[in-house]
Design a protein around this motif. Sequence first.
Motif, PDB file in Angstrom:
ATOM      1  N   GLY A 210       0.817  -1.213   0.000  1.00  0.00           N
ATOM      2  CA  GLY A 210       0.000   0.000   0.000  1.00  0.00           C
ATOM      3  C   GLY A 210       0.847   1.257   0.000  1.00  0.00           C
ATOM      4  O   GLY A 210       2.036   1.235  -0.335  1.00  0.00           O
ATOM      5  N   TRP A 211       0.218   2.341   0.399  1.00  0.00           N
ATOM      6  CA  TRP A 211       0.823   3.671   0.350  1.00  0.00           C
ATOM      7  C   TRP A 211       0.790   4.295   1.741  1.00  0.00           C
ATOM      8  O   TRP A 211      -0.172   4.123   2.495  1.00  0.00           O
ATOM      9  CB  TRP A 211       0.059   4.586  -0.597  1.00  0.00           C
TER      10      TRP A 211
ATOM     11  N   ALA B 271      -0.934   8.806   7.171  1.00  0.00           N
ATOM     12  CA  ALA B 271      -2.045   8.079   6.575  1.00  0.00           C
ATOM     13  C   ALA B 271      -1.559   6.797   5.931  1.00  0.00           C
ATOM     14  O   ALA B 271      -0.452   6.747   5.373  1.00  0.00           O
ATOM     15  CB  ALA B 271      -2.746   8.947   5.526  1.00  0.00           C
ATOM     16  N   ALA B 272      -2.391   5.775   5.999  1.00  0.00           N
ATOM     17  CA  ALA B 272      -2.126   4.508   5.321  1.00  0.00           C
ATOM     18  C   ALA B 272      -3.251   4.258   4.330  1.00  0.00           C
ATOM     19  O   ALA B 272      -4.430   4.286   4.697  1.00  0.00           O
ATOM     20  CB  ALA B 272      -2.043   3.365   6.319  1.00  0.00           C
TER      21      ALA B 272
ATOM     22  N   VAL C 215       5.525  -1.966   7.034  1.00  0.00           N
ATOM     23  CA  VAL C 215       5.932  -2.675   5.823  1.00  0.00           C
ATOM     24  C   VAL C 215       6.303  -1.715   4.695  1.00  0.00           C
ATOM     25  O   VAL C 215       7.286  -1.929   3.979  1.00  0.00           O
ATOM     26  CB  VAL C 215       4.798  -3.622   5.364  1.00  0.00           C
ATOM     27  N   ASN C 216       5.534  -0.644   4.545  1.00  0.00           N
ATOM     28  CA  ASN C 216       5.685   0.221   3.371  1.00  0.00           C
ATOM     29  C   ASN C 216       6.560   1.446   3.602  1.00  0.00           C
ATOM     30  O   ASN C 216       7.041   2.038   2.638  1.00  0.00           O
ATOM     31  CB  ASN C 216       4.294   0.667   2.894  1.00  0.00           C
ATOM     32  N   ALA C 217       6.782   1.810   4.888  1.00  0.00           N
ATOM     33  CA  ALA C 217       7.637   2.964   5.203  1.00  0.00           C
ATOM     34  C   ALA C 217       8.402   2.669   6.485  1.00  0.00           C
ATOM     35  O   ALA C 217       8.163   3.283   7.528  1.00  0.00           O
ATOM     36  CB  ALA C 217       6.803   4.237   5.339  1.00  0.00           C
TER      37      ALA C 217
ATOM     38  N   ALA D 276      -2.902  -0.396  -7.713  1.00  0.00           N
ATOM     39  CA  ALA D 276      -1.760  -1.120  -7.162  1.00  0.00           C
ATOM     40  C   ALA D 276      -1.030  -1.936  -8.218  1.00  0.00           C
ATOM     41  O   ALA D 276       0.192  -2.123  -8.136  1.00  0.00           O
ATOM     42  CB  ALA D 276      -2.230  -2.027  -6.023  1.00  0.00           C
ATOM     43  N   ASP D 277      -1.745  -2.417  -9.235  1.00  0.00           N
ATOM     44  CA  ASP D 277      -1.105  -3.287 -10.227  1.00  0.00           C
ATOM     45  C   ASP D 277      -0.268  -2.522 -11.241  1.00  0.00           C
ATOM     46  O   ASP D 277       0.321  -3.121 -12.144  1.00  0.00           O
ATOM     47  CB  ASP D 277      -2.143  -4.141 -10.952  1.00  0.00           C
TER      48      ASP D 277
END
Length: 404
Positions: free
Chosen positions: A207-208, A221-222, A246-248, A352-353
């Motif tokens: 994710g972001w 924010a996630a 996981v993402n940051a 996402a893809d």
Amino acid sequence: MSDPVVYDVIVVGARAAGAPAAMLFARAGHRVLLLERSAFPADTLSTLYIQQPGVARLARWGLLDAVRATGCPPLDRVLYEVGGVRVSGCSNGIDGIREAYAPRRQLLDRILVGGAVAAGAEFRDSCEVTGLVHDGDRVAGVRFKGSDGAVRTERAALVVGADGMRSTVARLAGAAKEVEHPALTCAYYTFWRGPRTDFEMYEGPTGWIAAVPTNDATLIAAYHPQDRFDEVRRDALNAYLDSVRVNAPALHAQLGDAERTERLYGTGDQQNFFRTAAGPGWALIGDAGHHKDSLTAQGIGDALMQAELLVETVGEDIGDPVAQAAALSAFATERDARLSGPFQATLGVAQADAQGRRIALLRAVSTSPELTQRYFDTLSGVAPLDGLYTPELLRLMQESAATG
């Protein structure tokens, strides 16, 4: 006997679109009533970020000093990281404004409403619109329930719906969604005291993550893919923290010594659409007329732009039905022209893809200061989107994709 027309314009919704519209109409000499459903001041779901074109509008309107006086920090550095590829920089800005701001909404909205009242608009909060008044096929006013429970009617030559994504005015006017795309993300955020960040965006394997410094804390924010919404909301806080980890990971490390100052806020209702912009006696601005995923943080800037565009386009034609219809048609055409490109770009970012293409873009952009600057100018809305994808950039992206 019908009620007399007291106002030239009734604006429903006193947030980032409605309050500036009321202010600008009042400054142009029109009699304006501004209605708001909430009791002010009140917070609202928001990414808070105002890109440089929006900040420049606040400066032109004489409101930027009030935003600065809230203690909101200027944001003049942006960091983007996708799949471990990182670029940083800042927009060249516009009208001498290089910094962005992200004021808390209860502070920003109070400033915007204050500007409208100072310009001569009449403001009433705790007013819920329950119906539209018609003269034949034209909207000619509103019915609303005030804070005392009494239902009142006010009439105007133009009713402006600035009442959000689930707009009552849009529903009552029968405004159709002319363009619509399925939701792509769900978003959760809260505020932290302690992390030291610029405006930062990370896209990782699941994710972001966005970090946005504001007045008294940092909004983190996630964003999760929409197809995970049912899973995420069952244990939203742990899903949020895991996504940051996981993402940051570097940002997550700062949370160990940080204080979470508020509860977790979230939504899975990230709609993407254009509604019919106007009809006889009515118009929609802000999220009422157009909404896109908040991942690219363009909502407030879009709202300010549409408010200004509507007032400039309608001009002195409010009271003439024929001239008003032509002006509203011109407003609708220009709104779509300005927002269609950013709409498509946001859909691209929120898929996402398509991460591989975004990695190739950042790798290509990072090869030269000129491309990096053009990239940040485009992200901020200072430069047009079609100016970014030059033959040189496309070649570099193809080379990056080929080498993995």
